[in-house]
Design a protein around this motif. Structure first.
Motif, PDB file in Angstrom:
ATOM      1  N   MET A 198       0.828  -1.205   0.000  1.00 52.26           N
ATOM      2  CA  MET A 198       0.000   0.000   0.000  1.00 52.26           C
ATOM      3  C   MET A 198       0.866   1.261   0.000  1.00 52.26           C
ATOM      4  N   THR A 199       1.979   1.223   0.738  1.00 56.71           N
ATOM      5  CA  THR A 199       2.856   2.394   0.798  1.00 56.71           C
ATOM      6  C   THR A 199       3.437   2.717  -0.569  1.00 56.71           C
ATOM      7  N   THR A 200       3.857   1.688  -1.306  1.00 55.59           N
ATOM      8  CA  THR A 200       4.410   1.901  -2.642  1.00 55.59           C
ATOM      9  C   THR A 200       3.363   2.495  -3.573  1.00 55.59           C
ATOM     10  N   ALA A 201       2.138   1.957  -3.512  1.00 55.78           N
ATOM     11  CA  ALA A 201       1.058   2.458  -4.353  1.00 55.78           C
ATOM     12  C   ALA A 201       0.737   3.908  -3.999  1.00 55.78           C
ATOM     13  N   MET A 202       0.768   4.231  -2.712  1.00 56.79           N
ATOM     14  CA  MET A 202       0.469   5.586  -2.263  1.00 56.79           C
ATOM     15  C   MET A 202       1.532   6.574  -2.767  1.00 56.79           C
ATOM     16  N   LEU A 203       2.803   6.165  -2.654  1.00 56.17           N
ATOM     17  CA  LEU A 203       3.882   7.041  -3.116  1.00 56.17           C
ATOM     18  C   LEU A 203       3.823   7.234  -4.632  1.00 56.17           C
ATOM     19  N   GLY A 204       3.509   6.164  -5.349  1.00 57.89           N
ATOM     20  CA  GLY A 204       3.396   6.267  -6.797  1.00 57.89           C
ATOM     21  C   GLY A 204       2.266   7.190  -7.211  1.00 57.89           C
ATOM     22  N   PHE A 205       1.127   7.049  -6.552  1.00 56.46           N
ATOM     23  CA  PHE A 205      -0.012   7.925  -6.868  1.00 56.46           C
ATOM     24  C   PHE A 205       0.293   9.369  -6.489  1.00 56.46           C
ATOM     25  N   ALA A 206       0.933   9.570  -5.344  1.00 51.90           N
ATOM     26  CA  ALA A 206       1.254  10.926  -4.893  1.00 51.90           C
ATOM     27  C   ALA A 206       2.170  11.626  -5.895  1.00 51.90           C
ATOM     28  N   LEU A 207       3.164  10.903  -6.410  1.00 45.49           N
ATOM     29  CA  LEU A 207       4.075  11.487  -7.394  1.00 45.49           C
ATOM     30  C   LEU A 207       3.331  11.837  -8.674  1.00 45.49           C
ATOM     31  N   PHE A 208       2.488  10.920  -9.132  1.00 43.04           N
ATOM     32  CA  PHE A 208       1.726  11.168 -10.349  1.00 43.04           C
ATOM     33  C   PHE A 208       0.778  12.350 -10.161  1.00 43.04           C
ATOM     34  N   SER A 209       0.126  12.398  -9.007  1.00 39.86           N
ATOM     35  CA  SER A 209      -0.800  13.498  -8.708  1.00 39.86           C
ATOM     36  C   SER A 209      -0.065  14.833  -8.672  1.00 39.86           C
ATOM     37  N   LEU A 210       1.130  14.844  -8.113  1.00 36.89           N
ATOM     38  CA  LEU A 210       1.914  16.079  -8.051  1.00 36.89           C
ATOM     39  C   LEU A 210       2.248  16.582  -9.453  1.00 36.89           C
ATOM     40  N   LEU A 211       2.658  15.673 -10.330  1.00 39.97           N
ATOM     41  CA  LEU A 211       3.004  16.065 -11.694  1.00 39.97           C
ATOM     42  C   LEU A 211       1.793  16.640 -12.419  1.00 39.97           C
ATOM     43  N   VAL A 212       0.630  16.026 -12.225  1.00 38.55           N
ATOM     44  CA  VAL A 212      -0.589  16.525 -12.867  1.00 38.55           C
ATOM     45  C   VAL A 212      -0.982  17.879 -12.283  1.00 38.55           C
ATOM     46  N   THR A 213      -0.857  18.011 -10.964  1.00 36.33           N
ATOM     47  CA  THR A 213      -1.240  19.262 -10.300  1.00 36.33           C
ATOM     48  C   THR A 213      -0.355  20.421 -10.729  1.00 36.33           C
ATOM     49  N   MET A 214       0.926  20.148 -10.953  1.00 39.52           N
ATOM     50  CA  MET A 214       1.861  21.209 -11.323  1.00 39.52           C
ATOM     51  C   MET A 214       1.617  21.751 -12.730  1.00 39.52           C
ATOM     52  N   ALA A 215       0.901  20.996 -13.554  1.00 36.54           N
ATOM     53  CA  ALA A 215       0.589  21.488 -14.894  1.00 36.54           C
ATOM     54  C   ALA A 215      -0.389  22.655 -14.772  1.00 36.54           C
ATOM     55  N   PRO A 216      -0.080  23.807 -15.381  1.00 42.45           N
ATOM     56  CA  PRO A 216      -0.967  24.982 -15.254  1.00 42.45           C
ATOM     57  C   PRO A 216      -2.374  24.681 -15.761  1.00 42.45           C
ATOM     58  N   GLY A 217      -3.360  25.127 -15.010  1.00 48.54           N
ATOM     59  CA  GLY A 217      -4.749  24.929 -15.383  1.00 48.54           C
ATOM     60  C   GLY A 217      -5.611  26.059 -14.859  1.00 48.54           C
ATOM     61  N   PRO A 218      -6.935  25.951 -15.000  1.00 51.08           N
ATOM     62  CA  PRO A 218      -7.836  27.017 -14.553  1.00 51.08           C
ATOM     63  C   PRO A 218      -7.696  27.348 -13.067  1.00 51.08           C
ATOM     64  N   ASP A 219      -7.521  26.328 -12.230  1.00 51.76           N
ATOM     65  CA  ASP A 219      -7.416  26.577 -10.792  1.00 51.76           C
ATOM     66  C   ASP A 219      -6.175  27.410 -10.469  1.00 51.76           C
ATOM     67  N   THR A 220      -5.055  27.064 -11.080  1.00 47.90           N
ATOM     68  CA  THR A 220      -3.823  27.822 -10.842  1.00 47.90           C
ATOM     69  C   THR A 220      -3.959  29.257 -11.325  1.00 47.90           C
ATOM     70  N   LEU A 221      -4.603  29.444 -12.471  1.00 44.50           N
ATOM     71  CA  LEU A 221      -4.807  30.798 -12.997  1.00 44.50           C
ATOM     72  C   LEU A 221      -5.669  31.628 -12.056  1.00 44.50           C
ATOM     73  N   LEU A 222      -6.703  30.991 -11.489  1.00 44.02           N
ATOM     74  CA  LEU A 222      -7.565  31.707 -10.547  1.00 44.02           C
ATOM     75  C   LEU A 222      -6.803  32.098  -9.288  1.00 44.02           C
ATOM     76  N   VAL A 223      -5.958  31.195  -8.818  1.00 45.07           N
ATOM     77  CA  VAL A 223      -5.149  31.504  -7.635  1.00 45.07           C
ATOM     78  C   VAL A 223      -4.257  32.714  -7.910  1.00 45.07           C
ATOM     79  N   LEU A 224      -3.598  32.721  -9.047  1.00 46.57           N
ATOM     80  CA  LEU A 224      -2.727  33.838  -9.411  1.00 46.57           C
ATOM     81  C   LEU A 224      -3.515  35.138  -9.545  1.00 46.57           C
ATOM     82  N   ARG A 225      -4.643  35.066 -10.224  1.00 46.15           N
ATOM     83  CA  ARG A 225      -5.435  36.283 -10.434  1.00 46.15           C
ATOM     84  C   ARG A 225      -5.938  36.859  -9.121  1.00 46.15           C
ATOM     85  N   ASN A 226      -6.479  35.992  -8.261  1.00 46.48           N
ATOM     86  CA  ASN A 226      -7.017  36.479  -6.993  1.00 46.48           C
ATOM     87  C   ASN A 226      -5.920  36.924  -6.040  1.00 46.48           C
ATOM     88  N   CYS A 227      -4.761  36.290  -6.121  1.00 49.29           N
ATOM     89  CA  CYS A 227      -3.627  36.748  -5.309  1.00 49.29           C
ATOM     90  C   CYS A 227      -3.188  38.130  -5.765  1.00 49.29           C
TER      91      CYS A 227
END
Length: 216
Positions: free
Chosen positions: A1-30
């Motif tokens: 389970m730990t290996t699967a969790m770390l693998g998913f966390a890494l994949f999720s981080l890479l997807v999250t770091m890709a610029p998208g609408p949420d990131t643009l909203l954060v920048l605009r409102n900041c």
């Protein structure tokens, strides 16, 4: 389970770091309201991501993906919301440019052109931006099964992965808000602010139109 969790966390981080609408909203409102406003937007988007994770765990996201009509309605609603936010930013910038076409810009005013949303409004904007993006739900449906450990509970594991994804999304977008807040003096320079507002507004409109086109 730990290996699967770390693998998913890494994949999720890479997807999250890709610029998208949420990131643009954060920048605009900041840019408009400072670090707290950007952080509220980030937390709203993270809660929306967690809601999609829960929906995926109970099969709602999969059902939505199979039900073409409902999926299209949600996608079009999200597209309309992005276009609305983008057009709002462009219109506010246009009005500010007219008002500052003289002495104010000459003296280097550094106030943001658009109205700064309150913390509650900023949170709702981030939440709606994520909730009205069915691709987040599809992400869980398509990706999570690849990381599910054998013999484990799919429901429990998917819920846990949803929490992990929400925490990663919150951490990344809060980091974006903090970094943007440290650069506010530079970002609020008239020329920089004007170009950034136009860019974020234009990209939000383009994302909305592109999302709507995918639904046709």
């Amino acid at each position: 389970m730990t290996t699967a969790m770390l693998g998913f966390a890494l994949f999720s981080l890479l997807v999250t770091m890709a610029p998208g609408p949420d990131t643009l909203l954060v920048l605009r409102n900041c840019l408009r309201g400072g670090r707290r406003t950007g952080s509220a937007t980030a937390l709203g988007a993270a809660v929306g991501s967690l809601a999609w994770g829960v929906a995926a765990a109970f099969g709602l996201a999969a059902a939505l993906q199979r039900w073409d009509a409902a999926f299209t309605v949600v996608r079009l609603a999200g597209a309309a919301y992005l276009v609305f936010l983008g057009a709002q930013a462009l219109w506010a910038q246009r009005r500010a440019a007219r008002a500052a076409a003289g002495p104010q810009e000459a003296y280097g005013a550094q106030e943001p052109a658009g109205r700064a949303p309150g913390l509650g409004e900023a949170f709702r904007q981030g939440l709606l931006s994520c909730l009205l993006n069915p691709k987040v739900g599809v992400f869980f449906v398509a990706v999570v099964p690849q990381f599910l450990p054998e013999g484990g509970s799919p429901l429990g594991a998917t819920l846990l992965f949803g929490v992990v994804d929400a925490v990663i999304a919150a951490a990344w977008m809060l980091l974006v808000a903090v970094c943007a807040a440290r650069m506010l003096t530079w970002l609020r320079r008239p020329r920089v602010h004007r170009n950034l507002e136009r860019a974020t507004g234009g990209v939000l409109v383009a994302l909305g139109v592109g999302t709507a086109a995918e639904s046709v």
